[in-house]
Design an enzyme around this catalytic site. Structure first.
Site, PDB file in Angstrom:
ATOM      1  N   HIS A  92       0.749  -1.035  -0.031  1.00 35.47           N
ATOM      2  CA  HIS A  92      -0.108   0.212   0.014  1.00 35.47           C
ATOM      3  C   HIS A  92       0.966   1.181  -0.028  1.00 35.47           C
ATOM      4  O   HIS A  92       0.344   2.408  -0.371  1.00 35.47           O
ATOM      5  CB  HIS A  92      -0.942   0.098   1.358  1.00 35.47           C
ATOM      6  N   ASP A 129      -0.534  -7.166   1.255  1.00 35.50           N
ATOM      7  CA  ASP A 129       0.307  -5.831   1.570  1.00 35.50           C
ATOM      8  C   ASP A 129       1.759  -6.163   1.441  1.00 35.50           C
ATOM      9  O   ASP A 129       2.318  -5.635   2.643  1.00 35.50           O
ATOM     10  CB  ASP A 129      -0.421  -5.362   3.068  1.00 35.50           C
ATOM     11  N   SER A 184       4.725   1.915   7.868  1.00 34.56           N
ATOM     12  CA  SER A 184       4.508   0.865   7.009  1.00 34.56           C
ATOM     13  C   SER A 184       5.455   0.406   5.956  1.00 34.56           C
ATOM     14  O   SER A 184       5.996   1.274   5.268  1.00 34.56           O
ATOM     15  CB  SER A 184       3.369   1.215   6.120  1.00 34.56           C
TER      16      SER A 184
END
Length: 346
Positions: A78, A108, A186
């Site tokens: 993402h 992801d 992330s």
């Protein structure tokens, strides 16, 4: 006599605990120095539609880790999946352009390739996540809120296996942790105390939007299976898998399909002529972008939700599939079915 014991015992325990705390802090500090050079900050630029149909440039930040001498960077899908421009920043400040080469959005996990190798670097070692136990201590490195190379530490709180929301059959595996994960973390690596990458930071569960002790990282073995040793090619499509009900509502001629919500410029999908959407609507609590193509099949494999498992198994069991450089897509566009060919260079 009893009074003296009651005084001395707590002091001994405090000193003993304090000594252990110092040793542990020293171990973590040494580990941080050992692995920090392999950790990178990822800067992205994406072109997105606003609800007013105006195109805007969105700048993003995430984290990643160098895992090979060939310049491969492991991160979260993402972070980079809709990026037109990707720049990787190393500890010494050197910035190097990169491109997305593989992506597994359902898990992801994404893989970047540097345009060239940095002057100073360290390649991180990939660990075996199957050997990790609940209760093990770990550290996570990344750039929460842009604070590059920040460290958080904690423990493996659990191991979660789940089917993906969209396809319903791919089994994803995540480590649950109490180590802090925030925006910008992330894609950052989770290391065990041996300095091995055992996970890639993915998402949190939070009522406030900030970290509340429930962070999740995709396991290293899942990353190796899908994008490091596997070959989930990045195609530049951001889409949504339609179930039977949504397909019926959108007048799709089969019981499913892949709704193309956006296409990254200069990606394989862009050069194939695949079109993204422009109108955001909400259907059954799902936010969808309509107006783009709906992919019905790939090389004759129908993209119905029920058929996805068979398609994935067929592709995984064909060694020649990932060597193919062209794929024929049937797409629904403006009520008509058309054929498009998407090509890959390598």
């Amino acid at each position: 006599m009893k009074s003296m014991i009651s005084i001395k015992m707590p002091i001994f325990l405090v000193v003993f605990s304090f000594t252990l705390g110092i040793a542990n802090a020293q171990d973590i500090a040494s580990l941080y120095k050992q692995v920090n050079t392999s950790v990178v900050t990822i800067l992205t630029e994406s072109r997105l539609f606003e609800e007013s149909h105006q195109m805007i440039v969105d700048e993003g930040i995430g984290s990643g880790v160098l895992i090979s001498e060939d310049g491969e960077i492991l991160t979260a899908a993402h972070v980079v999946n809709d990026a037109e421009k990707v720049v990787v920043k190393f500890l010494n400040g050197e910035e190097i352009p990169a491109k997305v080469i593989r992506s597994a959005p359902v898990a992801d996990i994404g893989l970047l390739k540097l345009s060239w190798m940095p002057k100073v670097y360290k390649v991180a070692k990939m660990g075996d996540s199957d050997k990790v136990s609940v209760g093990e201590q770990i550290i996570i490195l990344g750039a929460p809120y842009g604070l590059e190379h920040s460290l958080s530490s904690g423990y493996i709180s659990g191991r979660q296996k789940q089917k993906t929301r969209t396809s319903g059959f791919v089994i994803n595996e995540y480590f649950q942790t109490d180590a802090s994960i925030n925006q910008g973390n992330s894609g950052g690596p989770m290391f065990n105390l041996q300095g091995e990458v055992i996970g890639i930071s993915s998402y949190i569960i939070s009522e406030s939007g900030g970290f509340q002790g429930l962070g999740f990282a995709a396991t290293s073995n899942l990353a190796k299976k899908l994008v490091v040793n596997g070959n989930r090619r990045w195609n530049g499509i951001n889409g949504f898998i339609l179930d039977k009900e949504l397909a019926w509502m959108l007048n799709v001629p089969i019981n499913g399909g892949l709704l193309v919500e956006s296409v990254v410029r200069f990606s394989p999908a862009y050069f194939a002529g695949i079109k993204g959407g422009f109108e955001t609507i909400t259907i059954e609590d799902e936010h969808l972008i309509l107006g783009g193509d709906i992919i019905l099949s790939v090389n004759g494999f129908p993209l119905t939700k029920e058929a996805f498992e068979k398609v994935d198994n067929a592709m995984a069991n064909r060694s020649d599939f990932y060597k193919m450089k062209e794929f024929v897509l049937k797409v629904l566009r403006g009520g008509k079915v058309e054929e498009l060919t998407i090509s890959f260079k390598g």
